[in-house]
Design a protein around this motif. Structure first.
Motif, PDB file in Angstrom:
ATOM      1  N   ILE A 116       0.863  -1.175   0.000  1.00 18.59           N
ATOM      2  CA  ILE A 116       0.000   0.000   0.000  1.00 18.59           C
ATOM      3  C   ILE A 116       0.903   1.229   0.000  1.00 18.59           C
ATOM      4  O   ILE A 116       1.968   1.235   0.633  1.00 18.59           O
ATOM      5  CB  ILE A 116      -0.921   0.040   1.235  1.00 18.59           C
ATOM      6  CG1 ILE A 116      -1.789  -1.215   1.301  1.00 18.59           C
ATOM      7  CG2 ILE A 116      -1.794   1.296   1.224  1.00 18.59           C
ATOM      8  CD1 ILE A 116      -2.789  -1.334   0.163  1.00 18.59           C
ATOM      9  N   ALA A 117       0.498   2.275  -0.714  1.00 19.80           N
ATOM     10  CA  ALA A 117       1.291   3.500  -0.787  1.00 19.80           C
ATOM     11  C   ALA A 117       0.493   4.696  -0.289  1.00 19.80           C
ATOM     12  O   ALA A 117      -0.732   4.751  -0.449  1.00 19.80           O
ATOM     13  CB  ALA A 117       1.740   3.748  -2.223  1.00 19.80           C
ATOM     14  N   TRP A 118       1.210   5.646   0.274  1.00 20.56           N
ATOM     15  CA  TRP A 118       0.645   6.929   0.691  1.00 20.56           C
ATOM     16  C   TRP A 118       1.431   8.017  -0.030  1.00 20.56           C
ATOM     17  O   TRP A 118       2.651   8.082   0.072  1.00 20.56           O
ATOM     18  CB  TRP A 118       0.754   7.109   2.208  1.00 20.56           C
ATOM     19  CG  TRP A 118      -0.133   6.166   2.954  1.00 20.56           C
ATOM     20  CD1 TRP A 118      -1.377   6.421   3.452  1.00 20.56           C
ATOM     21  CD2 TRP A 118       0.150   4.790   3.268  1.00 20.56           C
ATOM     22  NE1 TRP A 118      -1.888   5.297   4.053  1.00 20.56           N
ATOM     23  CE2 TRP A 118      -0.981   4.282   3.949  1.00 20.56           C
ATOM     24  CE3 TRP A 118       1.227   3.946   3.034  1.00 20.56           C
ATOM     25  CZ2 TRP A 118      -1.040   2.969   4.394  1.00 20.56           C
ATOM     26  CZ3 TRP A 118       1.169   2.634   3.480  1.00 20.56           C
ATOM     27  CH2 TRP A 118       0.046   2.163   4.163  1.00 20.56           C
ATOM     28  N   VAL A 119       0.733   8.869  -0.783  1.00 19.01           N
ATOM     29  CA  VAL A 119       1.355   9.951  -1.548  1.00 19.01           C
ATOM     30  C   VAL A 119       1.161  11.245  -0.767  1.00 19.01           C
ATOM     31  O   VAL A 119       0.028  11.673  -0.523  1.00 19.01           O
ATOM     32  CB  VAL A 119       0.738  10.047  -2.957  1.00 19.01           C
ATOM     33  CG1 VAL A 119       1.333  11.219  -3.722  1.00 19.01           C
ATOM     34  CG2 VAL A 119       0.970   8.736  -3.718  1.00 19.01           C
ATOM     35  N   GLY A 120       2.264  11.863  -0.386  1.00 14.99           N
ATOM     36  CA  GLY A 120       2.195  13.002   0.521  1.00 14.99           C
ATOM     37  C   GLY A 120       2.095  14.353  -0.155  1.00 14.99           C
ATOM     38  O   GLY A 120       1.943  14.462  -1.379  1.00 14.99           O
ATOM     39  N   PRO A 121       2.178  15.424   0.631  1.00 13.01           N
ATOM     40  CA  PRO A 121       2.050  16.787   0.108  1.00 13.01           C
ATOM     41  C   PRO A 121       3.097  17.103  -0.948  1.00 13.01           C
ATOM     42  O   PRO A 121       4.276  16.779  -0.800  1.00 13.01           O
ATOM     43  CB  PRO A 121       2.250  17.657   1.354  1.00 13.01           C
ATOM     44  CG  PRO A 121       1.872  16.779   2.500  1.00 13.01           C
ATOM     45  CD  PRO A 121       2.319  15.415   2.105  1.00 13.01           C
ATOM     46  N   ALA A 122       2.658  17.742  -2.028  1.00 15.92           N
ATOM     47  CA  ALA A 122       3.534  18.117  -3.145  1.00 15.92           C
ATOM     48  C   ALA A 122       2.860  19.246  -3.912  1.00 15.92           C
ATOM     49  O   ALA A 122       1.666  19.513  -3.726  1.00 15.92           O
ATOM     50  CB  ALA A 122       3.776  16.925  -4.064  1.00 15.92           C
ATOM     51  N   VAL A 123       3.601  19.893  -4.779  1.00 21.33           N
ATOM     52  CA  VAL A 123       2.997  20.936  -5.607  1.00 21.33           C
ATOM     53  C   VAL A 123       1.939  20.296  -6.510  1.00 21.33           C
ATOM     54  O   VAL A 123       2.155  19.228  -7.077  1.00 21.33           O
ATOM     55  CB  VAL A 123       4.072  21.680  -6.425  1.00 21.33           C
ATOM     56  CG1 VAL A 123       4.776  20.770  -7.419  1.00 21.33           C
ATOM     57  CG2 VAL A 123       3.485  22.899  -7.114  1.00 21.33           C
ATOM     58  N   CYS A 124       0.794  20.934  -6.635  1.00 18.88           N
ATOM     59  CA  CYS A 124      -0.313  20.331  -7.378  1.00 18.88           C
ATOM     60  C   CYS A 124      -0.214  20.646  -8.874  1.00 18.88           C
ATOM     61  O   CYS A 124       0.575  21.488  -9.306  1.00 18.88           O
ATOM     62  CB  CYS A 124      -1.657  20.805  -6.824  1.00 18.88           C
ATOM     63  SG  CYS A 124      -2.099  22.505  -7.268  1.00 18.88           S
TER      64      CYS A 124
END
Length: 250
Positions: A157-165
């Motif tokens: 399972i992966a969690w994609v964190g805060p980044a420029v949108c």
């Protein structure tokens, strides 16, 4: 007065396993952006205390937008390498999940991966990946997934964190088309119609191509580093600091 939480988001994702992404409340966690090293180590020590882990056991990388993924020796937390040693890599794997891991970003995409625990037929492995534009191009996410699977991962399972949108990452049209030729979901437009890249969408696509489930995140609109002043953004304030994506056992 209650202490401000260092986390933008923090959750127990599997029994005894936590994933988190820090906010600027944690302070700058990077040694390479010109901050005082003593202050950075102090921020890291306070973060470790908030995580409930020992000072010096949280594993960082020396990130250079490479395609290198380092696999740590399994074992007791903190014993994989001398304290303070950061491997030259943009992906880091703990094959048994015992080492607390960190990835640093300020607009690039932080990715956390975790396999099912051993008692559920998995390997218990965890990983973190730094995926900017170069990382999407060189396939570092897929490389990390392949290495995890080669070591017995069965239910990632992966969690994609805060980044420029995708609405904020304006780029030249040729650059957008080049990445979109590899990952069509990377193509985006700014609010004024200019070419842009949606790196989080590209990373999610690469994860799904690799058969990895992508966990939903709450209030996704607040996860753009450029728009959210509680997150560090290199585009908004170069050198101000880096937030961290984290995975650790409690």
């Amino acid at each position: 007065m209650a202490r401000t939480s260092p986390f933008h988001w923090d959750e127990e994702v599997r029994p005894g396993l936590r994933v988190a992404f820090t906010s600027s409340s944690a302070g700058n966690l990077a040694l390479h952006v010109g901050d005082d090293a003593v202050a950075v180590h102090g921020n890291r020590a306070r973060l470790a205390a908030s995580m409930g882990i020992g000072t010096g056991t949280l594993r960082f990388m020396s990130q250079t937008h490479s395609d290198r993924v380092v696999v740590l020796p399994g074992g007791v937390p903190g014993n994989a390498a001398p304290a303070g040693v950061a491997p030259d890599a943009d992906g880091l794997i703990s094959p048994d999940g015992h080492d607390p891991l960190a990835v640093l970003v300020a607009d690039c995409v932080p990715v956390v991966l975790a396999d099912a625990p051993v008692d559920e037929g998995g390997s218990g492995a965890t990983a973190v990946v730094h995926a900017g534009r170069a990382g999407v191009l060189n396939g570092i996410v897929g490389h990390a997934v392949e290495l995890l699977r080669a070591r017995g991962a069965t239910d990632l399972i992966a969690w994609v964190g805060p980044a420029v949108c995708g609405s904020c990452y304006e780029v030249p049209g040729e650059m957008m088309r080049g990445l979109a030729a590899l990952v069509p979901e990377a193509a985006s437009r700014t609010r004024t119609g200019l070419p842009a890249l949606d790196l989080p969408a590209a990373v999610r696509t690469q994860l799904r191509r690799g058969g990895v489930g992508v966990a939903p995140v709450p209030d996704a609109a607040a996860w753009c580093t450029l728009e959210n002043p509680a997150l560090y953004s290199h585009r908004r304030a170069p050198g101000a600091g880096r937030i961290a994506g984290l995975v650790w056992r409690t």
